[in-house]
Design a protein around this motif. Structure first.
Motif, PDB file in Angstrom:
ATOM      1  N   GLU A 194      23.523   1.678  15.085  1.00  0.00           N
ATOM      2  CA  GLU A 194      22.096   1.477  15.113  1.00  0.00           C
ATOM      3  C   GLU A 194      21.467   0.847  14.157  1.00  0.00           C
ATOM      4  N   PHE A 195      22.098   1.218  12.844  1.00  0.00           N
ATOM      5  CA  PHE A 195      21.561   0.321  11.668  1.00  0.00           C
ATOM      6  C   PHE A 195      21.649  -1.112  11.653  1.00  0.00           C
ATOM      7  N   ARG A 196      22.824  -1.269  12.078  1.00  0.00           N
ATOM      8  CA  ARG A 196      23.350  -2.679  12.172  1.00  0.00           C
ATOM      9  C   ARG A 196      22.207  -3.601  12.957  1.00  0.00           C
ATOM     10  N   THR A 197      22.039  -2.732  14.145  1.00  0.00           N
ATOM     11  CA  THR A 197      21.005  -3.327  15.183  1.00  0.00           C
ATOM     12  C   THR A 197      19.539  -3.495  14.715  1.00  0.00           C
ATOM     13  N   LEU A 198      19.342  -2.418  13.924  1.00  0.00           N
ATOM     14  CA  LEU A 198      18.101  -2.728  13.141  1.00  0.00           C
ATOM     15  C   LEU A 198      17.909  -3.668  12.068  1.00  0.00           C
ATOM     16  N   LEU A 199      19.156  -3.893  11.349  1.00  0.00           N
ATOM     17  CA  LEU A 199      18.889  -5.074  10.646  1.00  0.00           C
ATOM     18  C   LEU A 199      18.681  -6.402  11.392  1.00  0.00           C
ATOM     19  N   GLU A 200      19.433  -6.476  12.418  1.00  0.00           N
ATOM     20  CA  GLU A 200      19.526  -7.741  13.357  1.00  0.00           C
ATOM     21  C   GLU A 200      18.079  -7.878  13.749  1.00  0.00           C
ATOM     22  N   LEU A 201      17.565  -6.741  14.382  1.00  0.00           N
ATOM     23  CA  LEU A 201      16.252  -6.681  14.903  1.00  0.00           C
ATOM     24  C   LEU A 201      15.081  -7.391  13.924  1.00  0.00           C
ATOM     25  N   MET A 202      15.266  -6.897  12.766  1.00  0.00           N
ATOM     26  CA  MET A 202      14.402  -7.138  11.745  1.00  0.00           C
ATOM     27  C   MET A 202      14.498  -8.654  11.551  1.00  0.00           C
ATOM     28  N   ASP A 203      15.547  -9.262  11.408  1.00  0.00           N
ATOM     29  CA  ASP A 203      15.836 -10.508  11.032  1.00  0.00           C
ATOM     30  C   ASP A 203      15.361 -11.320  12.172  1.00  0.00           C
ATOM     31  N   ARG A 204      15.425 -10.989  13.578  1.00  0.00           N
ATOM     32  CA  ARG A 204      15.006 -11.730  14.568  1.00  0.00           C
ATOM     33  C   ARG A 204      13.337 -11.576  14.616  1.00  0.00           C
ATOM     34  N   GLY A 205      12.891 -10.493  14.251  1.00  0.00           N
ATOM     35  CA  GLY A 205      11.493 -10.532  14.275  1.00  0.00           C
ATOM     36  C   GLY A 205      10.734 -11.333  13.386  1.00  0.00           C
ATOM     37  N   LEU A 206      11.395 -11.460  12.189  1.00  0.00           N
ATOM     38  CA  LEU A 206      10.798 -12.279  11.004  1.00  0.00           C
ATOM     39  C   LEU A 206      10.959 -13.886  11.530  1.00  0.00           C
ATOM     40  N   GLU A 207      12.085 -14.229  12.377  1.00  0.00           N
ATOM     41  CA  GLU A 207      12.475 -15.332  12.806  1.00  0.00           C
ATOM     42  C   GLU A 207      11.224 -15.594  13.771  1.00  0.00           C
ATOM     43  N   ILE A 208      10.908 -14.971  14.772  1.00  0.00           N
ATOM     44  CA  ILE A 208       9.955 -15.257  15.790  1.00  0.00           C
ATOM     45  C   ILE A 208       8.620 -15.381  15.014  1.00  0.00           C
ATOM     46  N   CYS A 209       8.180 -14.330  14.106  1.00  0.00           N
ATOM     47  CA  CYS A 209       6.797 -14.397  13.914  1.00  0.00           C
ATOM     48  C   CYS A 209       6.302 -15.666  13.355  1.00  0.00           C
ATOM     49  N   MET A 210       7.562 -16.619  12.843  1.00  0.00           N
ATOM     50  CA  MET A 210       7.323 -17.967  12.435  1.00  0.00           C
ATOM     51  C   MET A 210       7.612 -19.114  13.329  1.00  0.00           C
ATOM     52  N   SER A 211       7.807 -18.763  14.369  1.00  0.00           N
ATOM     53  CA  SER A 211       8.283 -19.679  15.469  1.00  0.00           C
ATOM     54  C   SER A 211       7.165 -20.467  16.202  1.00  0.00           C
ATOM     55  N   ARG A 212       7.168 -21.404  16.924  1.00  0.00           N
ATOM     56  CA  ARG A 212       6.042 -21.840  17.686  1.00  0.00           C
ATOM     57  C   ARG A 212       5.177 -21.348  18.344  1.00  0.00           C
TER      58      ARG A 212
ATOM     59  N   LEU B  26       9.514 -10.083  21.398  1.00  0.00           N
ATOM     60  CA  LEU B  26       8.753  -9.647  20.158  1.00  0.00           C
ATOM     61  C   LEU B  26       8.385  -8.069  20.211  1.00  0.00           C
ATOM     62  N   ARG B  27       7.791  -8.094  21.479  1.00  0.00           N
ATOM     63  CA  ARG B  27       7.172  -6.681  21.787  1.00  0.00           C
ATOM     64  C   ARG B  27       8.433  -5.533  21.743  1.00  0.00           C
ATOM     65  N   GLN B  28       9.648  -6.084  22.223  1.00  0.00           N
ATOM     66  CA  GLN B  28      10.670  -4.923  22.227  1.00  0.00           C
ATOM     67  C   GLN B  28      11.276  -4.917  20.851  1.00  0.00           C
ATOM     68  N   VAL B  29      11.366  -5.884  19.891  1.00  0.00           N
ATOM     69  CA  VAL B  29      11.676  -5.935  18.816  1.00  0.00           C
ATOM     70  C   VAL B  29      11.003  -4.684  18.055  1.00  0.00           C
ATOM     71  N   GLU B  30       9.540  -4.766  18.132  1.00  0.00           N
ATOM     72  CA  GLU B  30       8.529  -3.964  17.411  1.00  0.00           C
ATOM     73  C   GLU B  30       8.896  -2.676  17.968  1.00  0.00           C
ATOM     74  N   ARG B  31       9.007  -2.239  19.339  1.00  0.00           N
ATOM     75  CA  ARG B  31       9.284  -1.015  19.959  1.00  0.00           C
ATOM     76  C   ARG B  31      10.625  -0.348  19.155  1.00  0.00           C
ATOM     77  N   ASP B  32      11.529  -1.134  19.057  1.00  0.00           N
ATOM     78  CA  ASP B  32      12.725  -0.438  18.724  1.00  0.00           C
ATOM     79  C   ASP B  32      12.508  -0.146  17.227  1.00  0.00           C
ATOM     80  N   ILE B  33      12.178  -1.085  16.301  1.00  0.00           N
ATOM     81  CA  ILE B  33      11.867  -0.632  15.076  1.00  0.00           C
ATOM     82  C   ILE B  33      11.171   0.591  14.698  1.00  0.00           C
ATOM     83  N   THR B  34       9.988   0.460  15.508  1.00  0.00           N
ATOM     84  CA  THR B  34       9.021   1.571  15.454  1.00  0.00           C
ATOM     85  C   THR B  34       9.761   3.038  15.674  1.00  0.00           C
ATOM     86  N   ALA B  35      10.620   3.038  16.775  1.00  0.00           N
ATOM     87  CA  ALA B  35      11.179   4.275  17.294  1.00  0.00           C
ATOM     88  C   ALA B  35      12.176   4.874  16.054  1.00  0.00           C
ATOM     89  N   PHE B  36      12.934   3.701  15.521  1.00  0.00           N
ATOM     90  CA  PHE B  36      13.898   4.107  14.280  1.00  0.00           C
ATOM     91  C   PHE B  36      13.335   4.778  13.277  1.00  0.00           C
TER      92      PHE B  36
END
Length: 530
Positions: free
Chosen positions: A231-249, A271-281
């Motif tokens: 779960e923690f590993r997934t969270l770190l990956e989600l965080m990384d992906r979320g930051l990447e999306i936030c600066m995408s086209r 992006l909405r799913q990333v936000e939901r998963d981080i929020t739940a954790f």
């Protein structure tokens, strides 16, 4: 995957693919009118390139690279890797202070040390605010520490967090065992991976990210997470992906058309799913702390914040701003800021070490002569390892993991450098340009740790070296980050000789541009040194 909320379902039905074209046309027409009316009101703003209709000066960012090349727009290719570098390259055309438009939103870019220092240090009351950027505001509700507006509430929250975190060791030698504990796990894991066929190369990113994140988790959440915790590993990956999306086209398009955030497909849905998963954790952690809270013996920042909420309520100050909702955004800011930037800095340093083996050898020789092999490096060794410190600083200068800082905003109309900066203007302090500015750095594009040493080999402190920012929004975790960088780099280089895998191409130094500048994925081979 969690099911879509009722609002997402509504948007999904309204914005069916058949209706998307009509909606987009309506939005474009609306934006054209708004852009026309807005731009007519600007007088004496800094110079800049002519904006495109609707999307402004970021139009080329939405055009595929192949099309830009066909149109002869090669200069914009850099946008695919490092926007900050691209903006710095525009200074010969427009000067160190110039204007851009994102849709109808005016952006002023500050390039070079003198312009950035003047704005953030000499006029902090004007340039310390945060803008209302749709994609950021949607996810943060303009709360927390990093993205919250400048004002009494932000000052109160930042002061509280900084004071309480210091009680748990932030910036103090007492935190060293916590950092070394994570490093011991990293070295054990690396040794195991090396035995299991390390000749193919090892990806250091997951291990470094876990070790760095566990330091802030210990301070804020009062617990550590095992590297194997899925779960923690997934969270770190989600965080990384979320930051990447936030600066995408697509994310930039959300800032022009906020309704796109709710589109039921593509990266918008992701992006909405990333936000939901981080929020739940994070909300599970807050709930757990609330249920086990001992007000007389707080274990971490979350406990102290919950105690503060109770104290404020007891004093009849229910509107003080200290709420569990605000706590959630504070934790999110500290968790992301305390992980991504430092982890990427460590990875950049190790990448430079494998690409510049002669510098790695010199750093290791200094560590061997001062620390030896019978004990691990400590923060008390810092003053005796000037070349090692200079090398860390030089990599920070060359890479700048937050190259455009976090966007600032003019809180009032200001005359600056002969131009008018209207209230509400986004201000981008280009920290990349500060560290590549030939006015303050000799041969700025050359990797040379010796630039941070005097003739006697002692460390030089330079005011134009500001990787953590400058002014009232300077990084709150600067001292913690410096501790982690020093301990992680010295301990890993004492234990291992790092090199590139045989037969693999040389990694690029361009990096991946998101909210932070991360190195492109790379692998290394390691040889134990003792």
């Amino acid at each position: 995957m969690a099911s879509l909320s009722w609002f997402d379902n509504l948007i999904s039905s309204v914005l069916s693919r058949e209706n998307v074209v009509a909606v987009v046309v309506f939005l474009i027409v609306t934006c054209l009118v708004r852009c026309y009316l807005t731009r007519r009101s600007f007088v004496n703003i800094p110079p800049g390139p002519r904006p495109w209709p609707v999307v402004g000066n970021f139009g080329g960012f939405f055009v595929p690279l192949a099309v830009r090349r066909r149109l002869g727009l090669q200069a914009a290719d850099n946008v695919d890797t490092n926007i900050a570098q691209f903006l710095w390259e525009q200074t010969p055309l427009y000067g160190n202070v110039f204007s851009l438009f994102l849709g109808s939103q005016l952006i002023v870019v500050l390039n070079g040390y003198e312009a950035v220092r003047d704005a953030l240090s000499n006029h902090p009351e004007v340039f310390s605010d945060r803008p209302d950027i749709p994609i950021i505001s949607i996810m943060t509700k303009r709360k927390g520490i990093v993205f919250a507006p400048f004002g009494p509430l932000w000052k109160k929250q930042r002061k509280f967090c900084h004071t309480k975190l210091r009680k748990f060791g932030l910036g103090k030698l007492s935190l060293e065992p916590c950092i070394l504990q994570g490093l011991a796990t990293v070295k054990t894991e690396l040794l195991q991976q090396n035995k299991n066929g390390g000749s193919a190369g090892v990806d250091l990113a997951p291990l470094i990210s876990n070790a760095v994140s566990n330091v802030i988790c210990s301070l804020v959440l009062g617990q550590r997470f095992d590297h194997g915790d899925h779960e923690f590993r997934t969270l770190l990956e989600l965080m990384d992906r979320g930051l990447e999306i936030c600066m995408s086209r697509p994310a930039l398009l959300i800032n022009i058309f906020p309704l796109l955030y709710h589109f039921p497909f593509g990266v918008f849905k992701e992006l909405r799913q990333v936000e939901r998963d981080i929020t739940a954790f994070l909300k599970r952690i807050i709930a757990s702390h609330r249920e086990t809270l001992d007000a007389e013996n707080p274990r971490d920042l979350v406990d102290m914040y919950l105690v503060e909420i109770l104290d404020q309520k007891a004093a009849g100050e229910a509107d003080s701003g200290f709420t569990e909702d605000y706590l959630f955004y504070v934790i999110g800011d500290l968790f992301i800021a305390g992980t991504d930037t430092t982890a990427n800095s460590v990875l950049w340093i190790l990448l430079y070490m494998v690409l510049y083996p002669e510098i790695q050898d010199k750093v290791q020789a200094e560590i061997d002569s001062v620390v030896g092999t019978q004990r691990v490096p400590s923060l008390t060794d810092k003053g005796s390892l000037p070349f090692t410190e200079a090398t860390i600083m030089e990599v920070q200068r060359m890479t700048v993991v937050v190259p455009l800082a976090i966007p600032h905003m003019a809180s009032e109309t200001k005359e600056f450098k002969g131009y008018t900066i209207p209230k509400g203007t986004l201000v981008f302090p280009n920290l990349w340009s500060v560290h590549r500015d030939p006015a303050v750095w000799e041969n700025p594009d050359t990797f040379n740790p010796a630039r941070f040493l005097d003739k006697e080999g002692k460390l030089l402190r330079k005011e134009c070296f500001i990787p953590f920012g400058i002014g009232r929004r300077v990084c709150m975790g600067e001292q913690l980050a410096k501790m982690e960088l020093f301990l992680m780099v010295t301990n890993l280089l004492q234990a291992y000789k790092f090199r590139l895998p045989e037969g693999k191409p040389r990694p690029t130094l361009n990096g991946r541009f998101g909210l932070t500048l991360a190195p492109c994925p790379f692998t290394v081979c390691m040889t134990p040194r003792r």
